[in-house]
Structures are given as structure tokens and as C-alpha cells.
Design an enzyme around this catalytic site. Structure first.
Site, PDB file in Angstrom:
ATOM      1  N   HIS A 149      33.754 -30.221 -10.365  1.00 20.66           N
ATOM      2  CA  HIS A 149      35.103 -30.701 -10.076  1.00 20.66           C
ATOM      3  C   HIS A 149      35.944 -30.780 -11.350  1.00 20.66           C
ATOM      4  CE1 HIS A 149      33.526 -32.827  -6.197  1.00 20.66           C
ATOM      5  NE2 HIS A 149      33.486 -31.501  -6.124  1.00 20.66           N
ATOM      6  N   SER A 195      34.693 -26.716  -3.759  1.00 18.12           N
ATOM      7  CA  SER A 195      35.509 -27.882  -4.095  1.00 18.12           C
ATOM      8  C   SER A 195      36.116 -27.780  -5.484  1.00 18.12           C
ATOM      9  CB  SER A 195      34.676 -29.156  -3.982  1.00 18.12           C
ATOM     10  OG  SER A 195      33.520 -29.075  -4.802  1.00 18.12           O
TER      11      SER A 195
END
Length: 234
Positions: A111, A61
Site C-alpha cells: 500500500h 490494492s
């Protein structure tokens, strides 16, 4: 994986496979490196009891956030992030906050490192006037992988045949050189003949051919010459 498919289609179509591959490889390294620096900074400035870089994390991610930054960098439109309308270029930041609010167990530093890696990649890409060295390496690697296929194609490729009587069909070079073409009707005659088999024009090596009257071949009318040409060329 659906997010990777959607972003991958947009980016690879716009930049090509070689540059897309080099970008993904660069973002993987950069996102992990930035995440490690952020974790080290937390340990130095906030004195965590357990270093964050000793925690286990798994996923792609962070790279997806970096790809989102790259894909939306030049966009002036607005997009919906979970019902919230934000400028497209800032969608990754909004998604970072919202995901952390609804799914607190995800890696915030991972992230965040991906977003910073995407911004750093854009800055480095803007500083290069041409393709990056990694992109050139990927193109060379792809060229090397395609070499056996190109070799097989070159061996199987058939050359176009040159149509015309006396020039193809398995004749040897000696027979081809002995034949001569009539300048009046373009008929290829055998080297043993001095008169065109089709129209009766004489063969001359040093100049233009001219009709030669003989007792065996009578003068042909224009209609008969036209009929023979149609019969020959179809």
C-alpha cells in the site's frame, strides 16, 4: 472491486479511456517497483532474517491507493475516512494507517508503494507538456482495433440521394447529360424537347430561356403554372 469501479469512473471520465489505460499500466509497474525498492531497503538497513520481497502477496490494492492519490491530488475538500475527517488529498495516508491498524495482515509495503507510485506519477505527468508516449501508444492501438469497424461502416454507409426528376432513379449518364433544366420553372426536360414540357419556355444553350409561342402549346396563366408546380413538387 467496488473501489476500483468508483475510482475508475471518476478518472476515466475525466481523462479519457486511452490515458486512463496508460495510467493504470504505469501505476502497476511503478507500484511494484517502489514496493520492491522498499523491501530491499528494509533488508539493507534493518537486516531482516527473511527478505520481504520473498514473501507472497496478491491483490490490486496498491494500484488502488495510487489511483486514490491521483484522483484526490487537486482536491481542497475534506472527506471521511472511517469516521475521521481529513483533507481529501491526504485521505490515502489516513486510510493506509487505519487499514493497517484494523487489518494487520495486509501488505503495508504494497500500500505504501502504491501511494508513493501515485505521487511519482503526478510528478512525472507534470513534467510532460503533452500526452505521455504510453498514452499515444494506447491511442494508436485503439485506432488499429477500430479500423475494421470503421471499414465496415464506410462500406454500409448510404450516400444521400439527389432528388429531382431526371437526376436519379437509375438513369445512365448519357440520358442525364441529354436532359436540360428550364430556367423559368426548374423542370427537367428530355433532350429531345426544345420547349419546356411544364411551362412552355424555350430551351436556349447560349443564354437565358425565353417563352416561345407554338401552335401546340398555348400560353399558361400564372394560376395554371402555379397549379402545375404544386402538382410537381407536392
Amino acid at each position: 472491486m467496488l473501489s476500483l469501479l468508483w475510482k475508475g469512473i471518476q478518472l476515466e471520465t475525466s481523462m479519457g479511456s486511452a490515458e486512463f489505460t496508460s495510467m493504470v499500466a504505469t501505476l502497476v509497474s511503478m507500484s511494484q517497483g517502489v514496493t520492491l525498492l522498499l523491501a530491499k531497503s528494509l533488508l539493507i538497513f534493518f537486516d531482516y532474517e527473511r527478505p520481504y520481497y520473498n514473501e507472497y502477496s496478491l491483490g490490486f490494492s496498491g494500484v488502488l491507493f495510487a489511483m486514490k492519490v491521483v484522483a484526490n491530488a487537486q482536491s481542497d475538500e475534506y472527506t471521511s475516512v472511517h469516521g475521521l475527517m481529513v483533507p481529501t488529498r491526504y485521505a490515502a495516508w489516513a486510510e493506509l494507517i487505519l487499514i493497517q491498524m484494523f487489518v494487520p495482515g495486509v501488505s503495508f509495503l504494497g500500500h505504501l508503494g502504491g501511494i508513493l507510485a501515485g505521487l511519482l506519477y503526478l510528478r512525472l505527468k507534470a513534467s510532460f507538456s503533452g500526452p505521455s508516449p504510453l498514452t499515444q501508444l494506447m491511442r494508436g492501438f485503439r485506432h488499429a482495433l477500430n479500423w475494421p469497424l470503421r471499414l465496415v461502416k464506410s462500406l454500409l454507409r448510404t450516400r444521400p440521394r439527389i432528388t429531382g426528376r431526371g437526376t436519379t432513379g437509375g438513369r445512365n449518364a448519357r440520358d442525364t447529360l441529354q436532359r436540360w433544366r428550364c430556367q423559368a420553372c426548374t423542370f427537367d426536360n428530355s433532350g429531345r424537347l426544345n420547349i419546356c414540357e411544364m411551362c412552355g419556355t424555350g430551351h436556349a444553350d447560349d443564354g437565358p430561356s425565353s417563352p416561345v409561342p407554338t401552335s401546340d402549346i398555348h400560353d399558361l396563366s400564372l394560376e395554371e403554372l402555379r397549379r402545375r408546380r404544386i402538382q410537381r413538387f407536392g
